[in-house]
Design a protein around this motif. Sequence first.
Motif, PDB file in Angstrom:
ATOM      1  N   VAL A 137       0.803  -1.134  -0.101  1.00  0.00           N
ATOM      2  CA  VAL A 137       0.014  -0.074  -0.095  1.00  0.00           C
ATOM      3  C   VAL A 137       0.789   1.101   0.110  1.00  0.00           C
ATOM      4  N   GLY A 138       1.896   1.356   0.827  1.00  0.00           N
ATOM      5  CA  GLY A 138       2.864   2.291   0.840  1.00  0.00           C
ATOM      6  C   GLY A 138       2.718   3.553   1.190  1.00  0.00           C
ATOM      7  N   HIS A 139       1.391   3.927   1.501  1.00  0.00           N
ATOM      8  CA  HIS A 139       0.929   5.367   1.784  1.00  0.00           C
ATOM      9  C   HIS A 139       0.231   5.602   3.129  1.00  0.00           C
ATOM     10  N   SER A 140       0.216   4.340   4.035  1.00  0.00           N
ATOM     11  CA  SER A 140      -0.394   4.494   5.457  1.00  0.00           C
ATOM     12  C   SER A 140      -1.853   4.864   5.654  1.00  0.00           C
ATOM     13  N   ASP A 141      -2.493   4.302   4.430  1.00  0.00           N
ATOM     14  CA  ASP A 141      -3.923   4.637   4.422  1.00  0.00           C
ATOM     15  C   ASP A 141      -4.922   3.383   4.202  1.00  0.00           C
ATOM     16  N   VAL A 142      -4.340   2.387   4.177  1.00  0.00           N
ATOM     17  CA  VAL A 142      -5.252   0.960   4.066  1.00  0.00           C
ATOM     18  C   VAL A 142      -4.687   0.118   4.764  1.00  0.00           C
ATOM     19  N   MET A 143      -5.654  -0.743   5.153  1.00  0.00           N
ATOM     20  CA  MET A 143      -5.131  -1.968   5.864  1.00  0.00           C
ATOM     21  C   MET A 143      -5.447  -3.138   4.895  1.00  0.00           C
ATOM     22  N   LEU A 144      -4.535  -4.098   4.731  1.00  0.00           N
ATOM     23  CA  LEU A 144      -4.662  -5.205   3.798  1.00  0.00           C
ATOM     24  C   LEU A 144      -3.727  -6.415   3.990  1.00  0.00           C
ATOM     25  N   GLY A 145      -4.106  -7.598   4.063  1.00  0.00           N
ATOM     26  CA  GLY A 145      -3.442  -8.781   4.235  1.00  0.00           C
ATOM     27  C   GLY A 145      -3.353  -9.798   2.947  1.00  0.00           C
ATOM     28  N   THR A 146      -2.212 -10.582   2.504  1.00  0.00           N
ATOM     29  CA  THR A 146      -2.599 -11.353   1.722  1.00  0.00           C
ATOM     30  C   THR A 146      -1.668 -12.656   2.060  1.00  0.00           C
ATOM     31  N   ALA A 147      -2.132 -14.123   1.805  1.00  0.00           N
ATOM     32  CA  ALA A 147      -1.567 -15.125   1.691  1.00  0.00           C
ATOM     33  C   ALA A 147      -1.650 -15.706   0.422  1.00  0.00           C
ATOM     34  N   THR A 148      -0.117 -16.082   0.248  1.00  0.00           N
ATOM     35  CA  THR A 148       0.132 -16.754  -1.227  1.00  0.00           C
ATOM     36  C   THR A 148       0.529 -18.249  -1.016  1.00  0.00           C
ATOM     37  N   ALA A 149      -0.066 -19.235  -1.636  1.00  0.00           N
ATOM     38  CA  ALA A 149       0.205 -20.573  -1.429  1.00  0.00           C
ATOM     39  C   ALA A 149       0.738 -21.249  -2.717  1.00  0.00           C
ATOM     40  N   THR A 150       1.334 -22.422  -2.363  1.00  0.00           N
ATOM     41  CA  THR A 150       1.883 -23.450  -3.535  1.00  0.00           C
ATOM     42  C   THR A 150       0.785 -24.047  -3.962  1.00  0.00           C
ATOM     43  N   GLU A 151       0.991 -24.840  -5.028  1.00  0.00           N
ATOM     44  CA  GLU A 151      -0.246 -25.849  -5.695  1.00  0.00           C
ATOM     45  C   GLU A 151      -0.921 -26.584  -4.581  1.00  0.00           C
ATOM     46  N   LYS A 152      -0.031 -27.149  -3.854  1.00  0.00           N
ATOM     47  CA  LYS A 152      -0.462 -28.216  -2.732  1.00  0.00           C
ATOM     48  C   LYS A 152      -1.514 -27.634  -1.932  1.00  0.00           C
ATOM     49  N   TYR A 153      -1.103 -26.507  -1.432  1.00  0.00           N
ATOM     50  CA  TYR A 153      -1.993 -25.775  -0.296  1.00  0.00           C
ATOM     51  C   TYR A 153      -3.093 -24.910  -0.666  1.00  0.00           C
ATOM     52  N   TRP A 154      -2.783 -24.271  -1.952  1.00  0.00           N
ATOM     53  CA  TRP A 154      -3.717 -23.252  -2.520  1.00  0.00           C
ATOM     54  C   TRP A 154      -5.241 -23.659  -2.131  1.00  0.00           C
ATOM     55  N   PRO A 155      -5.556 -24.745  -2.849  1.00  0.00           N
ATOM     56  CA  PRO A 155      -7.014 -25.155  -2.730  1.00  0.00           C
ATOM     57  C   PRO A 155      -7.809 -24.923  -1.263  1.00  0.00           C
ATOM     58  N   THR A 156      -6.846 -25.578  -0.275  1.00  0.00           N
ATOM     59  CA  THR A 156      -7.319 -25.369   1.133  1.00  0.00           C
ATOM     60  C   THR A 156      -7.410 -24.185   1.692  1.00  0.00           C
ATOM     61  N   LEU A 157      -6.202 -23.333   1.510  1.00  0.00           N
ATOM     62  CA  LEU A 157      -6.321 -21.943   1.791  1.00  0.00           C
ATOM     63  C   LEU A 157      -7.418 -20.995   1.366  1.00  0.00           C
ATOM     64  N   ARG A 158      -7.565 -21.336   0.060  1.00  0.00           N
ATOM     65  CA  ARG A 158      -8.657 -20.562  -0.797  1.00  0.00           C
ATOM     66  C   ARG A 158     -10.013 -20.755  -0.075  1.00  0.00           C
ATOM     67  N   GLU A 159     -10.410 -22.150   0.050  1.00  0.00           N
ATOM     68  CA  GLU A 159     -11.602 -22.451   0.553  1.00  0.00           C
ATOM     69  C   GLU A 159     -11.955 -22.282   1.863  1.00  0.00           C
ATOM     70  N   ASN A 160     -10.709 -22.194   2.696  1.00  0.00           N
ATOM     71  CA  ASN A 160     -11.179 -21.639   4.168  1.00  0.00           C
ATOM     72  C   ASN A 160     -11.234 -20.198   4.183  1.00  0.00           C
ATOM     73  N   SER A 161     -10.753 -19.522   3.372  1.00  0.00           N
ATOM     74  CA  SER A 161     -10.813 -18.069   3.533  1.00  0.00           C
ATOM     75  C   SER A 161     -12.374 -17.774   3.076  1.00  0.00           C
ATOM     76  N   TYR A 162     -12.935 -18.513   2.253  1.00  0.00           N
ATOM     77  CA  TYR A 162     -14.253 -18.401   1.754  1.00  0.00           C
ATOM     78  C   TYR A 162     -15.180 -18.727   2.801  1.00  0.00           C
ATOM     79  N   ILE A 163     -14.882 -20.129   3.273  1.00  0.00           N
ATOM     80  CA  ILE A 163     -15.481 -20.532   4.530  1.00  0.00           C
ATOM     81  C   ILE A 163     -15.715 -19.345   5.746  1.00  0.00           C
ATOM     82  N   MET A 164     -14.589 -18.706   5.952  1.00  0.00           N
ATOM     83  CA  MET A 164     -14.376 -17.780   7.170  1.00  0.00           C
ATOM     84  C   MET A 164     -14.945 -16.425   6.681  1.00  0.00           C
ATOM     85  N   GLY A 165     -15.493 -16.380   5.430  1.00  0.00           N
ATOM     86  CA  GLY A 165     -16.113 -15.109   5.044  1.00  0.00           C
ATOM     87  C   GLY A 165     -15.162 -13.912   4.753  1.00  0.00           C
TER      88      GLY A 165
END
Length: 390
Positions: free
Chosen positions: A208-236
């Motif tokens: 963001v670089g300008h001290s005006d937004v809160m934001l997080g990211t989690a990037t995953a390998t092929e093996k873990y991406w489906p579980t990460l994506r699904e859980n992110s969706y489940i958790m709203g």
Amino acid sequence: MKKQTQIINAGRGKKWASNVVNPPVTRASTVVFNSVEEMKHATKNKTNQVMFYGRRGTSTSFAFSEAMTSLEGGAGCALYPSGTAAITNAVLSFVESGDHILMVDTAYEPTRDFCNKMLKKLGVETTYYDPLIGAGIEALIQDNTRIVFLESPGSITMEVQDIPSIAKVAHQHDCIVMLDNTWASPINCQPFELGVDVSIQAATKYVVGHSDVMLGTATATEKYWPTLRENSYIMGQCTSPDDLYLAARGLRTLGVRMAQHEKNAIKVATWLQGRDEVETLLHPAFESCPGHAFFKRDFTGSNGLFSFVLKASNNDAITSLLDGMEHFKMGYSWGGFESLILAVQNVNALRSATTWPYKAALIRLHIGLEDVDDLIADLERGFERLNALL
Ligand SMILES: *Cc1c(COP(=O)(O)O)cnc(C)c1O
């Protein structure tokens, strides 16, 4: 493609931006479909490509997520309303009651809080480990260890970890390797090349670089991406398209900002190194920083954030130093264009597996994009106020 070119182009394909330069802000809860067939397709397709319902994302978030994946590597990137939400949700995606995780002792304080309170409540046990443990992590791995969590350099004290050695041992024991990669931003360390499975960014900081937004990211390998994506969706978990627009805008200048932060910070750190008030300098690009060799091996650059320990301090002297600063503002967070200063007088209160050897206060600086001579002059006047009360 070179990194700097990638920064400019990532997530700006015609698919997201049509005929304008930046993917626009698409605000949506409801997405309307033209046919039963289209609705079925969108409902089934759970990747970040097809709009289905606002919570799963819109073209703005798909574009930003694609940009982060192309810069960090991995198979996909989940977006969260803060860096802390990215950390907690990434961990929760992969643990269950009875599991154990290994957490670096120099973790960001809210990460530690999450382990000590939330994970404990859910029946997940945490063991903290020395950031410099390297392959020695093996002795701490239990049958139920699910995640080895790293943060490099460590929060406040800046120890650089031997990521590949830890990852290798962790994988031999089927553990997931997660890294809080915020300090490097998506450009100064390529976590997946070092064996990391899930890389987390508090995009709040340099992206963001300008001290005006809160934001997080989690990037995953092929093996873990489906579980990460699904859980992110489940958790709203979902993020505002306006915030993502600002984050994408920040991303385009990340390379030049980082280069200038780095240049300014190295000049300030070099000046500090020659000062009598300074006991030790904790800047990953300097030899005095624990783990400096790993920084040289695994990172392509540094930034504006580093710490140093004073030779002597007391409460009044530190207060006078801080209260009188002109350009360095007092505040949490970092990664914006502005300089910041923070004093930590009891580092040992932030850790449990290791002992901090210094008695005097630690000062953490974020070196912004001001003229560096003004910043050095500000610090010099600060040291005068400090010395007057020692
Ligand atoms: C700031 C920070 C976070 C948390 O990010 P937020 O967006 O403030 O929740 C996580 N890790 C590190 C290393 C940070 O500096």
